[in-house]
Design a protein around this motif. Structure first.
Motif, PDB file in Angstrom:
ATOM      1  N   UNK A 259     -16.909 -20.870  44.628  1.00 30.82           N
ATOM      2  CA  UNK A 259     -16.106 -20.925  45.837  1.00 30.82           C
ATOM      3  C   UNK A 259     -14.658 -21.273  45.506  1.00 30.82           C
ATOM      4  N   UNK A 260     -13.976 -22.055  46.335  1.00 33.15           N
ATOM      5  CA  UNK A 260     -12.561 -22.336  46.072  1.00 33.15           C
ATOM      6  C   UNK A 260     -12.390 -23.330  44.930  1.00 33.15           C
ATOM      7  N   UNK A 261     -13.492 -24.046  44.588  1.00 32.00           N
ATOM      8  CA  UNK A 261     -13.399 -25.045  43.525  1.00 32.00           C
ATOM      9  C   UNK A 261     -12.978 -24.402  42.206  1.00 32.00           C
ATOM     10  N   UNK A 262     -13.312 -23.108  42.051  1.00 32.71           N
ATOM     11  CA  UNK A 262     -12.984 -22.429  40.806  1.00 32.71           C
ATOM     12  C   UNK A 262     -11.482 -22.271  40.620  1.00 32.71           C
ATOM     13  N   UNK A 263     -10.740 -22.274  41.739  1.00 34.15           N
ATOM     14  CA  UNK A 263      -9.303 -22.036  41.621  1.00 34.15           C
ATOM     15  C   UNK A 263      -8.508 -23.309  41.345  1.00 34.15           C
ATOM     16  N   UNK A 264      -9.171 -24.447  41.372  1.00 35.22           N
ATOM     17  CA  UNK A 264      -8.459 -25.697  41.075  1.00 35.22           C
ATOM     18  C   UNK A 264      -8.187 -25.753  39.582  1.00 35.22           C
ATOM     19  N   UNK A 265      -6.949 -26.047  39.172  1.00 29.17           N
ATOM     20  CA  UNK A 265      -6.626 -26.030  37.744  1.00 29.17           C
ATOM     21  C   UNK A 265      -7.421 -27.071  36.957  1.00 29.17           C
ATOM     22  N   UNK A 266      -7.664 -26.745  35.692  1.00 30.84           N
ATOM     23  CA  UNK A 266      -8.503 -27.591  34.846  1.00 30.84           C
ATOM     24  C   UNK A 266      -7.992 -29.004  34.701  1.00 30.84           C
TER      25      UNK A 266
END
Lengths: 321, 401
Positions: A259-266
């Motif tokens: 979901x959107x969690x994947x787009x949060x930078x590492x």
């Protein structure tokens, strides 16, 4: 030449970010523990005491640097500096996000363990050079504690190295794409966590500076900014240990890929995990009493080291089969 | 740490490390000074030195009349000043053979037990902090604050209360105060449970306290220990049961005792006393009768104000009491002890018939307990000395007087 400049700039930025964190983690600690203890923590300097760390820093910086007349002066001068350098240098090998670490060396874990050993020199030397009995006892306790817990810590990381097949921290993070090592190495994680608390001299293993027994342990004779350096070394050490735990057991910069969690930078995931560990440090400080010296040694040698050894054997067997 | 390797080698001389702990040390509960001989971290010899808080209370008392001594007793054990005041008043009332009104006895029992709770709260706070449990410290202070507020509403002072008077009390309690106190006793057992969840089953706490600082019942009696420190060894001795003062014979309560005489049992005894004290207070509030609060004792009780303003004899009586105090006292020697939170507090008077005591001697539990400290600590670790100091519950104001 631009290459070197770029590296220097990167180092400068990382060191400053770490120092800022160290300053504000003290504020965070006072707030967290304050609220756990039915009080507010710092409230006066700035909004909700937000400027407190800066005020503390300025105060420590301008305080008189008292040196006991019978102290071994050169060693007394250098001891806190060793601590800070060792703690901050640990961040050189920590991968903070995909493809970023100041030095991507193949013996990352060994480097970290070596630095944490050097850090204990600052306490031993500081305690010895002060020429005070309380400092001396604090220094002795610290040397015994750090040596025994270092073994447990090193061995708890062996399992991680066996699973990932590398001592390079970036490789270790990449090996955790599927499952974090906390799942496959829970025992190692437990041993590492306890050893990390002991390495950084935090409650319930804060014997070297047990204030009710040894006044302030190794730091009894220190004042002003030299004392502040010890303080900084301790908190930077906590960050370093949290970073190692994150990298070795919690998948480093990797977050859930949904979901959107994947787009949060590492780097955000990396920091969040570290903050979680730091919170854990504060939580146990607010909850637990302190071990006695002999009990602490007993725990290290009779429980953690055998556990870590058993874990290595077990991991090896699983890998063979 | 141990020097056993080098013991056989004549080239290396080993000797004990002498460590001076206190009088400025965060964990010696005031100005106790201990000189420790250490072998590694093991205590070979422990010598307590007292006297850093000596103010000559006993000598000062010789130059004051019986009324004026009362504020000095606040400063003995300043943590439970109320109990010290009571102990002094009970002793002087015995000397002058004063019979107290019933309501006064009830109120005195209530404030005495409140003072026990205050004292044990501070003891638990500092004892836990000494062992490293920081949160308990602040939780205890939260409740202590409430009781101090009640003290303040009662008599205007929070710490050095001087609330009891010889032959009665400074002023009566009002119904609202009793109601608020009752509400506090409703809530308090829950708070005690809260402290216990933090430390009671904590393995670190148990390892730090169980089997450490053990003293057998017989030895504890021989050392002269008293109060919870004695009861921790399993001796059911409590001055409240043995002699009669207050209304302890009219309410239901038990003497709490331990079994093993270690730090943990002394801790348990005090924790159980929270419950007993709360129950005593509740029963007292339920039973408290109406009536006067000052005894009919012309040597100490001021005449009624309306009579003072209209009647010459009463005016003179008032004037003499205020300016000079009682002029005569029964001759003789007398020792009366009461159970203060820390143990048995005794007052010994030598009266030569004048209005001032010829000699006043205070038997303070802290002084006796400090003398037993080497017995408890020797052979154990530096960390245990801190736990031991906490478990015998000393205050140096009372020890040095």
């Amino acid at each position: 030449m631009p290459e070197t400049l770029w590296t220097v700039l990167k180092v400068f930025i990382v060191v400053n970010v770490v120092m800022l964190h160290v300053a504000y983690v003290v504020y965070f600690e006072r707030k967290v523990i304050g609220h756990m203890q039915a009080r507010l923590g710092p409230m006066r300097v700035g909004w909700h005491g937000l400027l407190q760390p800066i005020a503390d820093g300025i105060k420590l910086f301008f305080k008189e640097d008292i040196i006991p007349s019978s102290a071994d002066k050169p060693v007394f001068y250098i001891a806190p500096v060793i601590g800070v350098i060792a703690a901050i240098a640990s961040f050189a090998v920590i991968p903070m996000w995909e493809g970023f670490s100041l030095a991507n060396i193949n013996i990352g874990i060994l480097y970290l363990l070596a630095l944490s050993s050097i850090g204990s020199y600052s306490i031993i030397l500081g305690g010895w050079a002060s020429n005070s009995k309380y400092s001396f006892l604090g220094g002795l306790r610290s040397s015994a504690q750090v040596i025994s817990y270092e073994i447990a810590m090193g061995m708890s990381l062996v399992g991680v190295m066996m699973l990932s097949g590398s001592a390079n921290l970036t490789d270790i993070v990449n090996a955790q794409s599927q499952t974090w090592f906390i799942v496959s190495q829970p025992v190692a994680f437990f041993v590492f966590l306890m050893a990390a608390v002991a390495e950084t001299n935090r409650t319930p293993f804060d014997l070297p500076e047990a204030e009710t027994e040894l006044v302030a342990g190794y730091a009894t004779e220190y004042s002003g900014f030299r004392y502040g350096l010890f303080f900084m070394a301790e908190y930077a050490g906590m960050f370093a240990m949290s970073a190692v735990a994150t990298v070795c057991f919690f998948g480093g910069w990797k977050g859930p890929d949904v979901w959107f969690l994947a787009s949060i930078p590492g780097v955000v995931w990396f920091l969040l995990k570290i903050y979680g560990f730091i919170f854990f440090y504060f939580w146990i400080r607010a909850t637990l009493p302190r071990y006695r010296y002999d009990q602490l040694m007993g725990l290290g040698w009779k429980l953690f080291i055998p556990l870590a050894l058993a874990n290595i054997i077990f991991t090896g067997l699983i890998k063979l089969l | 740490m141990n020097n056993s390797n080098s013991d056989n080698n004549p080239a290396i001389a080993t000797k004990e490390l002498t460590l001076n702990m206190g009088p400025q040390h965060p964990a010696t509960h005031g100005v106790l000074r201990l000189v420790l001989d250490l072998n590694g971290e093991t205590i070979v010899k422990c010598t307590p030195y007292v006297g850093y808080l000596h103010r000559g209370v006993e000598k000062l008392a010789e130059n004051r009349n019986y009324m004026q001594i009362l504020p000095l007793t606040d400063r003995l054990d300043y943590i439970s000043a109320m109990s010290n005041n009571l102990g002094y008043c009970v002793a002087v009332e015995k000397l002058f053979d004063i019979e107290l009104p019933e309501r006064t006895e009830y109120i005195r029992t209530i404030v005495g037990e409140l003072s026990r709770i205050v004292n044990h709260l501070l003891w638990l706070a500092t004892h836990a902090l000494d062992i490293g449990a920081m949160t308990v410290f602040l939780y205890c202070f939260r409740e202590r604050e409430k009781i101090l507020d009640l003290f303040e509403r009662l008599c205007g002072a929070r710490l050095t209360v001087s609330y009891p008077r010889i032959g009665g009390l400074k002023n009566d309690v009002d119904a609202q105060w009793l109601e608020d106190l009752y509400a506090f006793t409703d809530e308090f057992p829950m708070r005690v449970e809260q402290y216990e969840t933090l430390i009671n089953k904590n393995r670190i706490w148990l390892r730090r306290t169980k089997g450490i600082g053990v003293i057998s019942a017989e030895e504890a009696i021989n050392w002269g220990l008293s109060g919870p420190t004695l009861r921790g060894s399993g001796v059911p001795y409590d001055v409240r049961k043995v002699t009669s003062y207050g209304v302890y014979d009219k309410v239901k309560w038990e003497v709490c005792t331990g079994k093993n005489g270690d730090i943990y049992d002394r801790y348990r005894v005090r924790m159980d006393e929270f419950g007993q004290s709360t129950s005593i207070i509740r029963q007292c509030i339920e039973q408290i009768p109406q009536g006067p609060i000052m005894a009919d004792a012309p040597k100490f009780t001021l005449p009624a104000k309306d009579k003072v303003l209209t009647d010459m004899e009463h005016l003179i009586h008032h004037f003499v009491l205020i300016t000079k105090g009682p002029q005569t006292a029964p001759e003789g020697e007398l020792y009366v002890s009461t159970e203060v939170p820390k143990g048995e507090l005794g007052f010994f008077f030598v009266s030569d018939g004048t209005g001032k005591p010829y000699r006043m001697r205070v038997r303070s539990p802290s002084f006796v307990h400090v003398s037993a400290l080497p017995r408890l600590c020797e052979g154990e670790f530096v960390a245990d000395i801190i736990a031991n100091i906490g478990s015998i519950d000393i205050v140096l104001g009372e020890c040095d007087r």
